[in-house]
Design a protein around this motif. Structure first.
Motif: not given
Length: 380
Positions: A28, A365, A367, A370-372
């Motif tokens: 990430l 995004t 992941g 999962a992450m923006e």
């Protein structure tokens, strides 16, 4: 030796000590400022990352918004949006630093109310536009390569100023005047990337010929003084080549055809290895002992045999969302940021010290959602 690290406290503690600067610490990216539309190119000056693209607004790390029209700067260590905010009236396709300047290129015809078309530069110390440097190419510039006293331009233009020199030209780094002795013969299509190395100017794009010979179409090299085709490099590439990178005694290219590939070449153009994917490969970067590829793919392929829609005909090696990494022998590595987006990643560029790498694109995004993190991503 460069390594990819699984997210584990034990491994993180051990490899923090053992891995050199530039090792990829996580799938990430860090949290940074983001943009409302695509980032097409990024370039470093120290810890500052300059971004060019289609965006018109930025979101700062505190959640507030600021206008940024096609060009912006971010601190790659803190993620903060910086105050650099020139106003352009059109898309930026290239940002490049060199010789104390930030060079920008694209489709714009005005900067901060000054009429200046498609290629311009800013003083890196002051941030001010150099209004005296105006090559004035006649159409879009996709690539700029400053090399000493010369700046090379690649694109779809037919003239630079009043000098007729299509697709690939050279201008004086001091004055912006055309270097008339440099006269490469590049036929049809356009130039997408220009890279100096090995005493040559490597040229990538969708053009069909250099010097009247199809053998040098899509990816070739020319003499940096005369522009004559360098017959010592023959890569035998037949699809759009988005980017070419020189690292040591190798040449790497991002191929965007029916499917796509990272391909590694010797200095003569012999293929050393490839990593194929099920969509276009749009950027390639070398980070220590790792080669990064980015594009609009979702799967890494077993072979470079692609179907009519770019699919992996001979099977899928692994899922890789828009970004992947291979070692120096072309072996796929486990790093998988899982970015989204149709277009995916446009550009990956490594910090001069190897401390981090910035990627620009259309993603929002990582992941697998999962992450923006929108359109720009900094990996440590």
């Amino acid at each position: 030796m460069r390594r990819l690290i699984t997210i584990s406290a034990l491994f993180a503690a051990l490899l923090f000590v053992q891995a050199p600067a530039g090792a990829i610490d996580s799938n990430l990216p860090q949290a940074t400022a983001s943009f409302n539309d695509q980032v097409v190119k990024v370039a470093y000056n120290g810890d500052t990352v300059y971004s060019g693209g289609l965006f018109t607004r930025a979101k700062q790390t505190d959640g507030s918004y600021a206008d940024r029209t096609y060009l912006a700067a971010v601190n790659s260590r803190t993620g903060a949006l910086l105050s650099f905010a020139p106003v352009l009236n059109g898309t930026v396709h290239e940002v490049k630093t060199g010789g104390g300047y930030l060079y920008v290129a694209g489709k714009f015809t005005e900067i901060d109310g000054v009429s200046i078309s498609r290629a311009a530069r800013f003083n890196l110390s002051t941030g001010k536009l150099d209004t005296a440097w105006r090559p004035n190419p006649s159409a879009t510039v996709y690539s700029i390569e400053p090399v000493g006293s010369t700046v090379y331009l690649g694109g779809t233009f037919s003239k630079v100023g009043s000098f007729a020199q299509p697709r690939l030209a050279a201008v004086d780094a001091s004055t912006g005047a055309p270097v008339t002795a440099f006269k490469p013969a590049i036929s049809e299509g356009g130039v997408r990337d220009v890279q100096a190395g090995h005493g040559r100017i490597y040229v990538a794009g969708v053009f069909s010929e250099i010097g009247g010979d199809k053998k040098y179409g899509k990816l070739g090299a020319v003499n940096p003084v005369t522009g004559a085709v360098d017959t010592g490099f023959s890569a035998k590439v037949y699809v759009l080549t988005r980017e070419v990178v020189v690292a040591g005694d190798r040449v790497y290219a991002a191929l965007d055809g029916r499917g796509g590939e990272i391909r590694a070449f010797t200095t003569t153009g012999e293929t050393l290895w490839y990593q194929a994917v099920d969509g276009g490969m749009q950027t390639v970067a070398v980070w220590g002992n790792t080669v990064i590829g980015g594009g609009h793919f979702d799967e890494a392929c077993n072979t470079n045999h692609a179907g009519p829609l770019g699919q992996c005909v001979d099977g899928v090696k692994a899922h890789r969302g828009k970004l992947l990494a291979v070692d120096m022998d072309g072996n796929l590595l486990p790093w998988n940021p899982g970015a989204n987006g149709v277009v995916g990643a446009w550009d990956a560029t490594v910090h001069p010290s190897g401390a981090n790498m910035t990627v620009g694109g259309s993603f929002t995004t990582f992941g697998g959602g999962a992450m923006e993190q929108k359109r720009i991503a900094v990996f440590n």
